[in-house]
Design a protein around this motif. Structure first.
Motif, mmCIF file in Angstrom:
data_model
loop_
_atom_site.group_PDB
_atom_site.id
_atom_site.type_symbol
_atom_site.label_atom_id
_atom_site.label_comp_id
_atom_site.label_asym_id
_atom_site.label_seq_id
_atom_site.Cartn_x
_atom_site.Cartn_y
_atom_site.Cartn_z
ATOM 1 N N ASP A 259 45.816 25.422 -36.223
ATOM 2 C CA ASP A 259 44.572 24.656 -36.187
ATOM 3 C C ASP A 259 44.501 23.636 -37.324
ATOM 4 O OD1 ASP A 259 43.004 26.192 -34.018
ATOM 5 O OD2 ASP A 259 43.761 27.756 -35.351
ATOM 6 N N ILE A 260 45.117 23.977 -38.453
ATOM 7 C CA ILE A 260 45.124 23.103 -39.624
ATOM 8 C C ILE A 260 46.520 23.153 -40.240
ATOM 9 C CG2 ILE A 260 44.205 22.698 -41.950
ATOM 10 C CD1 ILE A 260 41.598 24.023 -41.036
ATOM 11 N N ILE A 261 47.019 21.988 -40.650
ATOM 12 C CA ILE A 261 48.274 21.921 -41.393
ATOM 13 C C ILE A 261 47.934 21.773 -42.876
ATOM 14 C CG2 ILE A 261 50.417 20.646 -41.765
ATOM 15 C CD1 ILE A 261 50.242 22.134 -39.071
ATOM 16 N N LEU A 262 48.502 22.641 -43.677
ATOM 17 C CA LEU A 262 48.277 22.631 -45.123
ATOM 18 C C LEU A 262 49.445 21.912 -45.800
ATOM 19 C CD1 LEU A 262 46.447 23.712 -47.425
ATOM 20 C CD2 LEU A 262 47.894 25.761 -47.459
ATOM 21 N N ILE A 263 49.121 21.017 -46.734
ATOM 22 C CA ILE A 263 50.147 20.287 -47.479
ATOM 23 C C ILE A 263 49.847 20.468 -48.965
ATOM 24 C CG2 ILE A 263 51.163 18.023 -47.957
ATOM 25 C CD1 ILE A 263 50.358 17.142 -45.145
ATOM 26 N N SER A 274 55.329 12.459 -47.670
ATOM 27 C CA SER A 274 55.684 13.705 -46.986
ATOM 28 C C SER A 274 55.912 13.456 -45.503
ATOM 29 C CB SER A 274 54.562 14.731 -47.172
ATOM 30 O OG SER A 274 54.699 15.790 -46.253
ATOM 31 N N GLY A 275 57.076 13.857 -45.015
ATOM 32 C CA GLY A 275 57.328 13.763 -43.581
ATOM 33 C C GLY A 275 56.317 14.565 -42.783
ATOM 34 N N VAL A 276 55.826 15.671 -43.356
ATOM 35 C CA VAL A 276 54.834 16.500 -42.667
ATOM 36 C C VAL A 276 53.560 15.710 -42.387
ATOM 37 C CG1 VAL A 276 53.350 18.533 -42.890
ATOM 38 C CG2 VAL A 276 55.747 18.656 -43.607
ATOM 39 N N SER A 277 53.167 14.848 -43.328
ATOM 40 C CA SER A 277 51.937 14.065 -43.116
ATOM 41 C C SER A 277 52.067 13.164 -41.892
ATOM 42 C CB SER A 277 51.617 13.232 -44.360
ATOM 43 O OG SER A 277 52.591 12.222 -44.588
ATOM 44 N N TYR A 278 53.274 12.661 -41.632
ATOM 45 C CA TYR A 278 53.491 11.819 -40.455
ATOM 46 C C TYR A 278 53.631 12.659 -39.192
ATOM 47 C CZ TYR A 278 54.085 8.056 -43.797
ATOM 48 O OH TYR A 278 53.871 7.141 -44.795
ATOM 49 N N GLU A 279 54.117 13.880 -39.320
ATOM 50 C CA GLU A 279 54.125 14.797 -38.175
ATOM 51 C C GLU A 279 52.695 15.083 -37.728
ATOM 52 O OE1 GLU A 279 57.152 18.211 -38.163
ATOM 53 O OE2 GLU A 279 57.034 17.652 -40.278
ATOM 54 N N CYS A 280 51.784 15.194 -38.696
ATOM 55 C CA CYS A 280 50.380 15.436 -38.362
ATOM 56 C C CYS A 280 49.820 14.289 -37.532
ATOM 57 C CB CYS A 280 49.559 15.617 -39.637
ATOM 58 S SG CYS A 280 49.848 17.161 -40.512
ATOM 59 N N VAL A 281 50.105 13.062 -37.929
ATOM 60 C CA VAL A 281 49.624 11.899 -37.173
ATOM 61 C C VAL A 281 50.236 11.891 -35.774
ATOM 62 C CG1 VAL A 281 49.579 9.380 -37.062
ATOM 63 C CG2 VAL A 281 49.236 10.539 -39.259
ATOM 64 N N ALA A 282 51.542 12.157 -35.701
ATOM 65 C CA ALA A 282 52.230 12.133 -34.404
ATOM 66 C C ALA A 282 51.625 13.124 -33.425
ATOM 67 C CB ALA A 282 53.715 12.432 -34.598
ATOM 68 N N ASN A 283 51.149 14.258 -33.947
ATOM 69 C CA ASN A 283 50.639 15.316 -33.077
ATOM 70 C C ASN A 283 49.120 15.480 -33.140
ATOM 71 O OD1 ASN A 283 53.195 16.788 -31.988
ATOM 72 N ND2 ASN A 283 53.628 16.432 -34.152
ATOM 73 N N ALA A 287 44.638 17.992 -41.235
ATOM 74 C CA ALA A 287 45.378 18.444 -42.411
ATOM 75 C C ALA A 287 44.433 18.631 -43.586
ATOM 76 C CB ALA A 287 46.465 17.436 -42.775
ATOM 77 N N LEU A 288 44.828 19.536 -44.481
ATOM 78 C CA LEU A 288 44.184 19.694 -45.781
ATOM 79 C C LEU A 288 45.279 19.579 -46.835
ATOM 80 C CD1 LEU A 288 41.599 22.537 -45.068
ATOM 81 C CD2 LEU A 288 41.171 20.080 -45.329
ATOM 82 N N ILE A 289 45.022 18.789 -47.879
ATOM 83 C CA ILE A 289 46.075 18.374 -48.803
ATOM 84 C C ILE A 289 45.645 18.644 -50.240
ATOM 85 C CG2 ILE A 289 47.478 16.418 -49.577
ATOM 86 C CD1 ILE A 289 46.767 15.108 -46.817
ATOM 87 N N TYR A 304 37.620 12.244 -42.334
ATOM 88 C CA TYR A 304 37.052 13.139 -43.347
ATOM 89 C C TYR A 304 37.993 13.094 -44.551
ATOM 90 C CZ TYR A 304 40.745 16.323 -41.800
ATOM 91 O OH TYR A 304 41.963 16.862 -41.483
ATOM 92 N N ASP A 305 37.559 13.604 -45.668
ATOM 93 C CA ASP A 305 38.406 13.628 -46.867
ATOM 94 C C ASP A 305 39.285 14.878 -46.805
ATOM 95 O OD1 ASP A 305 39.628 13.507 -49.297
ATOM 96 O OD2 ASP A 305 37.786 13.581 -50.494
ATOM 97 N N PRO A 306 40.601 14.721 -46.649
ATOM 98 C CA PRO A 306 41.468 15.896 -46.499
ATOM 99 C C PRO A 306 41.853 16.562 -47.818
ATOM 100 C CG PRO A 306 42.784 13.911 -46.360
ATOM 101 C CD PRO A 306 41.361 13.458 -46.509
ATOM 102 N N MET A 307 41.442 15.993 -48.959
ATOM 103 C CA MET A 307 41.896 16.487 -50.250
ATOM 104 C C MET A 307 41.057 17.668 -50.741
ATOM 105 S SD MET A 307 44.428 14.502 -50.829
ATOM 106 C CE MET A 307 45.086 12.842 -50.627
ATOM 107 N N PHE A 308 41.732 18.612 -51.418
ATOM 108 C CA PHE A 308 41.036 19.711 -52.082
ATOM 109 C C PHE A 308 41.730 19.982 -53.410
ATOM 110 C CE2 PHE A 308 44.477 21.747 -49.795
ATOM 111 C CZ PHE A 308 44.930 22.714 -50.676
#
Length: 352
Positions: A259-263, A274-283, A287-289, A304-308
């Motif tokens: 449900d959420i990808i953590l980076i 991060s390649g993962v950040s682009y995987e998130c866009v592709a799919n 994300a929460l970063i 939304y603001d994905p940063m924590f």
């Protein structure tokens, strides 16, 4: 027709998707693109044999776990092998998908190369690396992935630096993905997945030992899946560790069903993407970063603001996303496609 040679002389399986993205982007310019790859790497890329100008034999693969010195010896041998078998005068542009400053300085191969910087910008603070980058930059061009990286290069005196987007993989598709999961998703209200095996270990140790965070996961019936090369030893039943390499289908299944990808990368992961950040866009994944200047570019991808910053802020962000269906990824893969128009025009102009 413009002729472009695309070279990956450093043996990194993690660059398979990146290379596919960049090769296809170069071909969209109408150019003829030929490849130079290691044999095992070429097998994973899946391009036909006629696409290769040179396949690097397996004997030049660095051994697993090799030291930095031994790796560089293999890189040098590989570059010398390429120099013996490729006539660089036949190409309008030569693109290196990654490079090592030391070996590229010792065996430059040709001038006016286009060199993708991955971790190279991060090491500009090291005097020796900075001097080598300046030496290489006198007659070549550096490609970086965003303006944040470019500004660092320009501030260091690397004026021949241009931006080319990292780009997105094709959306993952998997039938019966749930059958490939290492858990029963129906048991949880939400699954959060950290895909990178090289996380911020210090942060994750603090997170997995945080009793309050564990209570939060259990109370909200959330499963946190951490892909890691470092054993964290969490006693929390709602935290699962997956160690080592993940098979492609297993990885994609977990990515798609989360449900959420953590980076969360370490502080040393600066002036990189991060390649993962682009995987998130592709799919289309939310994300929460973990907060870092290196990831500010991701703010543009979400409404939304994905940063924590810490465990408590992470809990708040998770609850926010669960109660706000409208919070989503708003960037499109098309908007992040690599565009080589200006880059190739500059190379052609400099060639005269």
């Amino acid at each position: 027709m413009r002729r472009i040679l695309y070279i990956d002389y450093i043996f990194l399986f993690g660059h398979v998707n990146f290379d596919k993205i960049q090769i296809n982007a170069l071909r969209r310019t109408g150019a003829e693109v030929k490849l130079v790859m290691h044999e095992a790497f070429a097998a994973r890329l899946g391009f036909p044999a006629q696409d290769y100008e040179l396949v690097i034999p397996a004997r030049l693969n660095p051994p697993a776990g090799a030291s930095p010195l031994l790796n560089r010896i293999y890189f040098l041998r590989t570059l010398l092998y390429i120099r013996r078998h490729v006539d660089f005068r036949a190409w309008d542009a030569v693109v290196f998908s990654t490079f090592d400053e030391v070996t590229m300085s010792l065996v430059p191969l040709c001038r006016r190369k286009l060199l993708f910087c991955h971790g190279n910008v991060t090491t500009l603070g090291i005097t020796a690396k900075r001097l080598l980058m300046k030496l290489i930059g006198r007659h070549n061009y550096f490609l970086v992935f965003n303006d944040y990286m470019r500004r660092k290069c320009l501030a260091t005196g690397l004026s021949r630096t241009m931006v080319v987007s990292h780009g997105c993989v094709k959306p993952y598709r998997m039938d019966r993905a749930a059958e490939r999961l290492p858990f029963d998703k129906s048991r949880y209200s939400m699954v959060i997945f950290h895909p990178s095996a090289s996380p911020n270990v210090e942060f994750f140790r603090s997170l997995t030992s945080d009793r309050g965070f564990c209570d939060f996961l259990m109370r909200e019936n959330i499963l946190l899946v951490l892909h890691t090369d470092t054993a964290l030893g969490s006693a929390c039943p709602n935290i699962m560790e997956i160690k080592g390499y993940m098979e492609g289908d297993e990885y994609k299944a977990l990515f798609l069903t989360s449900d959420i990808i953590l980076i969360a990368y370490p502080a040393s992961f600066c002036y990189r993407v991060s390649g993962v950040s682009y995987e998130c866009v592709a799919n289309g994944k939310r994300a929460l970063i973990l907060s870092s200047d290196a990831f500010n570019y991701c703010r543009d991808y979400y409404n939304y603001d994905p940063m924590f910053a810490d465990a408590r802020a992470l809990e708040e962000k998770i609850l926010y996303l669960r109660s706000h269906d409208e919070a989503r990824c708003t960037a499109s893969p098309a908007s992040l496609e690599p565009d080589y128009t200006e880059v190739l025009a500059r190379v052609a102009k400099d060639r005269g």
